[in-house]
Design a protein around this motif. Structure first.
Motif, PDB file in Angstrom:
ATOM      1  N   LYS A  80      31.124  40.853 -85.384  1.00  7.88           N
ATOM      2  CA  LYS A  80      31.890  40.146 -84.356  1.00  7.88           C
ATOM      3  C   LYS A  80      31.463  38.672 -84.456  1.00  7.88           C
ATOM      4  O   LYS A  80      32.242  37.568 -84.560  1.00  7.88           O
ATOM      5  N   GLY A  81      30.139  38.595 -84.358  1.00  7.30           N
ATOM      6  CA  GLY A  81      29.839  37.238 -84.354  1.00  7.30           C
ATOM      7  C   GLY A  81      29.735  36.459 -85.904  1.00  7.30           C
ATOM      8  O   GLY A  81      30.118  35.312 -85.985  1.00  7.30           O
ATOM      9  N   VAL A  82      29.902  37.326 -86.876  1.00 10.93           N
ATOM     10  CA  VAL A  82      30.200  36.729 -88.150  1.00 10.93           C
ATOM     11  C   VAL A  82      31.688  36.467 -88.324  1.00 10.93           C
ATOM     12  O   VAL A  82      32.153  35.096 -88.773  1.00 10.93           O
ATOM     13  N   GLN A  83      32.795  36.978 -87.658  1.00 11.12           N
ATOM     14  CA  GLN A  83      34.009  36.718 -87.430  1.00 11.12           C
ATOM     15  C   GLN A  83      34.049  35.445 -86.957  1.00 11.12           C
ATOM     16  O   GLN A  83      34.863  34.549 -87.538  1.00 11.12           O
ATOM     17  N   ARG A  84      33.666  35.209 -85.883  1.00 12.97           N
ATOM     18  CA  ARG A  84      33.678  34.018 -85.075  1.00 12.97           C
ATOM     19  C   ARG A  84      33.271  33.053 -85.765  1.00 12.97           C
ATOM     20  O   ARG A  84      33.989  31.759 -85.895  1.00 12.97           O
ATOM     21  N   MET A  85      32.136  33.097 -86.593  1.00 20.43           N
ATOM     22  CA  MET A  85      31.589  31.799 -87.478  1.00 20.43           C
ATOM     23  C   MET A  85      32.482  31.512 -88.550  1.00 20.43           C
ATOM     24  O   MET A  85      32.836  30.377 -88.659  1.00 20.43           O
ATOM     25  N   LEU A  86      32.994  32.626 -89.031  1.00 21.02           N
ATOM     26  CA  LEU A  86      34.021  32.205 -90.393  1.00 21.02           C
ATOM     27  C   LEU A  86      35.430  31.339 -89.894  1.00 21.02           C
ATOM     28  O   LEU A  86      35.867  30.719 -90.512  1.00 21.02           O
ATOM     29  N   GLU A  87      35.771  32.048 -88.550  1.00 21.81           N
ATOM     30  CA  GLU A  87      36.885  31.388 -88.147  1.00 21.81           C
ATOM     31  C   GLU A  87      36.757  29.703 -87.754  1.00 21.81           C
ATOM     32  O   GLU A  87      37.576  29.045 -87.816  1.00 21.81           O
ATOM     33  N   ARG A  88      35.639  29.678 -87.122  1.00 20.29           N
ATOM     34  CA  ARG A  88      35.111  28.361 -86.721  1.00 20.29           C
ATOM     35  C   ARG A  88      35.148  27.333 -87.724  1.00 20.29           C
ATOM     36  O   ARG A  88      35.550  26.222 -87.918  1.00 20.29           O
ATOM     37  N   VAL A  89      34.664  28.010 -89.009  1.00 20.66           N
ATOM     38  CA  VAL A  89      34.618  27.032 -90.362  1.00 20.66           C
ATOM     39  C   VAL A  89      35.736  26.852 -91.345  1.00 20.66           C
ATOM     40  O   VAL A  89      35.763  26.228 -92.030  1.00 20.66           O
ATOM     41  N   GLY A  90      36.924  27.763 -90.792  1.00 24.33           N
ATOM     42  CA  GLY A  90      38.163  27.624 -91.740  1.00 24.33           C
ATOM     43  C   GLY A  90      38.797  28.976 -92.252  1.00 24.33           C
ATOM     44  O   GLY A  90      39.632  28.844 -92.698  1.00 24.33           O
ATOM     45  N   PHE A  91      37.998  29.900 -92.235  1.00 25.20           N
ATOM     46  CA  PHE A  91      38.524  31.159 -92.718  1.00 25.20           C
ATOM     47  C   PHE A  91      39.627  31.832 -91.514  1.00 25.20           C
ATOM     48  O   PHE A  91      39.314  32.115 -90.501  1.00 25.20           O
ATOM     49  N   ARG A  92      40.385  32.677 -92.168  1.00 25.12           N
ATOM     50  CA  ARG A  92      41.589  33.455 -91.665  1.00 25.12           C
ATOM     51  C   ARG A  92      41.925  34.728 -92.405  1.00 25.12           C
ATOM     52  O   ARG A  92      41.502  35.083 -93.633  1.00 25.12           O
ATOM     53  N   TYR A  93      42.006  35.811 -91.393  1.00 20.70           N
ATOM     54  CA  TYR A  93      42.315  37.103 -92.036  1.00 20.70           C
ATOM     55  C   TYR A  93      43.850  37.005 -92.755  1.00 20.70           C
ATOM     56  O   TYR A  93      44.841  36.566 -92.232  1.00 20.70           O
ATOM     57  N   VAL A  94      43.622  37.631 -94.010  1.00 27.68           N
ATOM     58  CA  VAL A  94      44.811  37.556 -94.948  1.00 27.68           C
ATOM     59  C   VAL A  94      45.630  38.778 -94.969  1.00 27.68           C
ATOM     60  O   VAL A  94      46.320  38.890 -95.969  1.00 27.68           O
ATOM     61  N   GLU A  95      45.730  39.665 -94.116  1.00 29.80           N
ATOM     62  CA  GLU A  95      46.399  40.962 -94.209  1.00 29.80           C
ATOM     63  C   GLU A  95      45.891  41.789 -95.499  1.00 29.80           C
ATOM     64  O   GLU A  95      46.865  42.425 -95.883  1.00 29.80           O
ATOM     65  N   ARG A  96      44.647  41.697 -95.515  1.00 29.41           N
ATOM     66  CA  ARG A  96      44.099  42.549 -96.823  1.00 29.41           C
ATOM     67  C   ARG A  96      42.840  43.546 -96.129  1.00 29.41           C
ATOM     68  O   ARG A  96      42.262  42.796 -95.431  1.00 29.41           O
ATOM     69  N   ILE A  97      42.816  44.762 -96.561  1.00 25.89           N
ATOM     70  CA  ILE A  97      41.581  45.122 -96.358  1.00 25.89           C
ATOM     71  C   ILE A  97      40.713  45.859 -97.316  1.00 25.89           C
ATOM     72  O   ILE A  97      41.376  46.260 -98.555  1.00 25.89           O
ATOM     73  N   ASP A  98      39.588  46.320 -97.129  1.00 22.24           N
ATOM     74  CA  ASP A  98      38.652  46.988 -98.235  1.00 22.24           C
ATOM     75  C   ASP A  98      39.239  48.536 -98.321  1.00 22.24           C
ATOM     76  O   ASP A  98      39.483  49.211 -97.512  1.00 22.24           O
ATOM     77  N   PRO A  99      39.336  48.905 -99.762  1.00 18.14           N
ATOM     78  CA  PRO A  99      40.103  50.263 -99.721  1.00 18.14           C
ATOM     79  C   PRO A  99      38.971  51.243 -99.494  1.00 18.14           C
ATOM     80  O   PRO A  99      39.261  52.593 -99.292  1.00 18.14           O
ATOM     81  N   PHE A 100      37.817  51.232 -99.590  1.00 10.76           N
ATOM     82  CA  PHE A 100      36.878  52.160 -98.996  1.00 10.76           C
ATOM     83  C   PHE A 100      36.451  52.298 -97.651  1.00 10.76           C
ATOM     84  O   PHE A 100      36.758  53.436 -97.014  1.00 10.76           O
ATOM     85  N   ASP A 101      36.651  51.297 -96.660  1.00  9.22           N
ATOM     86  CA  ASP A 101      36.140  51.256 -95.306  1.00  9.22           C
ATOM     87  C   ASP A 101      37.405  50.863 -94.481  1.00  9.22           C
ATOM     88  O   ASP A 101      37.184  50.838 -93.311  1.00  9.22           O
ATOM     89  N   GLY A 102      38.317  49.965 -94.928  1.00  3.10           N
ATOM     90  CA  GLY A 102      39.358  49.458 -94.261  1.00  3.10           C
ATOM     91  C   GLY A 102      39.017  48.020 -93.621  1.00  3.10           C
ATOM     92  O   GLY A 102      39.597  47.502 -92.548  1.00  3.10           O
ATOM     93  N   GLY A 103      37.878  47.462 -93.692  1.00  4.18           N
ATOM     94  CA  GLY A 103      37.241  46.179 -93.351  1.00  4.18           C
ATOM     95  C   GLY A 103      38.308  45.260 -93.747  1.00  4.18           C
ATOM     96  O   GLY A 103      38.813  45.164 -94.770  1.00  4.18           O
TER      97      GLY A 103
END
Length: 341
Positions: free
Chosen positions: A234-257
């Motif tokens: 969760k902390g990594v997610q918050r950091m990424l969103e703070r610097v400009g990253f967004r979820y792009v409606e794609r997931i990893d086919p192995f684990d769904g991340g």
């Protein structure tokens, strides 16, 4: 003080110790795999991998006082080639309605996709448990150093940057999505498939179904983790969103991340990057909180970086004596700086 630097072959015992403690997907407890990762990184930093998009850079965070490797992070210059495509599931919603029985359903649908000239990927972030949540913020240092390095060498990376985040996993490290889907089509365990995919992705394209998969067919607890971020990430997610990253409606086919992406030029830390000269005078007062690096063109250890307070003007960076010592940088050297906020 901690120092960030490019990994060296002599760091193998330190990485083995860290991998034995954690044994994560990012840092597998396998000596042969670790040796290959280190070798690729050493050659990448030295420019000995001819195609820059074939390079992979592994950074280590060292507690200098204890001579201990306490964390790692990585940049993969291009994730996805013709030989080993970047594979993912696009996540979409599909509606079905029957007027005859008056039933309406919305289904989450997974569609497999491949990218042959993929984005730059950041990953491999691990921190030794005793050092987590300490004032030095080692996880943040390991995260930020990747953006600092990419800002220094934009031409070596793709315009788009990807971060694949881990979803909630089972206590023994297995993936709910893999148990429900991938394992049935490959006969491999989650960790076996992940280890194999580092060298060979052919089995994914040949064995995974090409048709859409309706997530409604999965058990409810599997559906809930698709695109979700695990508690330790969760902390990594918050950091990424703070610097400009967004979820792009794609997931990893192995684990769904979930996959988070950003344009390299739009990442706030990259936009705030500065190149300054190291002033001769020491600075020992309160100042800006920054991540600063010094890079040599030759030698064994090419890249070094520290978090420190500094005074910055239009041309110069004034650093404490300890920071200069750890950077091993002479007065007048070119430094690269991003804010640590």
């Amino acid at each position: 003080m901690l120092v960030l630097r490019d990994v060296q072959k002599t760091d193998l015992p330190g990485l083995k110790r860290l991998a034995a403690v954690l044994n994560t997907v990012n840092l597998p407890n396998n000596e042969e795999t670790l040796e290959a990762i280190i070798d690729k990184s050493v050659k990448s930093f030295a420019g000995k991998v001819k195609n820059p998009f074939d390079r992979e850079y592994l950074f280590v965070l060292e507690d200098v006082r204890n001579e201990l490797i306490i964390g790692t992070s990585m940049i993969i210059a291009q994730h996805g080639t013709y030989e080993a495509p970047h594979t993912y599931y696009d996540v979409s919603e599909r509606e079905h309605y029957s007027a005859t029985i008056g039933r309406h359903f919305r289904h989450k649908v997974l569609s497999i996709g491949y990218n042959y000239e993929g984005p730059t990927e950041i990953g491999g972030l691990v921190v030794d448990p005793p050092y987590r949540a300490t004032p030095d913020k080692p996880g943040k240092q390991l995260s930020y150093v990747r953006f600092l390095f990419m800002a220094m060498h934009k031409r070596l990376f793709r315009p788009r940057v990807l971060a694949e985040l881990l979803p909630p996993l089972l206590p023994d490290g297995r993936s709910l999505l893999w148990e429900a889907c991938g394992k049935k089509f490959t006969g491999l365990t989650y960790h076996e498939a992940d280890r194999l995919s580092r060298q060979n992705k052919e089995f994914i394209k040949e064995l995974f179904p090409n048709s859409d998969i309706y997530a409604s067919l999965f058990p409810e607890r599997v559906q809930k983790v698709l695109g979700e971020v695990g508690p330790n990430t969760k902390g990594v997610q918050r950091m990424l969103e703070r610097v400009g990253f967004r979820y792009v409606e794609r997931i990893d086919p192995f684990d769904g991340g979930p996959h988070f992406e950003a344009n390299l030029s739009d990442i706030t830390l990259v936009r705030r990057y500065r190149s300054l000269k190291l002033a001769e005078q020491d600075f020992d007062m309160e100042g800006d909180d920054v991540l600063v690096s010094y890079e040599r063109e030759s030698g064994r250890n090419r890249f070094r970086s520290v978090r420190t307070t500094a005074r910055l003007d239009d041309k110069n960076a004034y650093l404490p004596a300890k920071a200069k010592e750890l950077l091993e940088a002479p007065a007048g050297a070119k430094l690269s700086v991003i804010p640590f906020d």
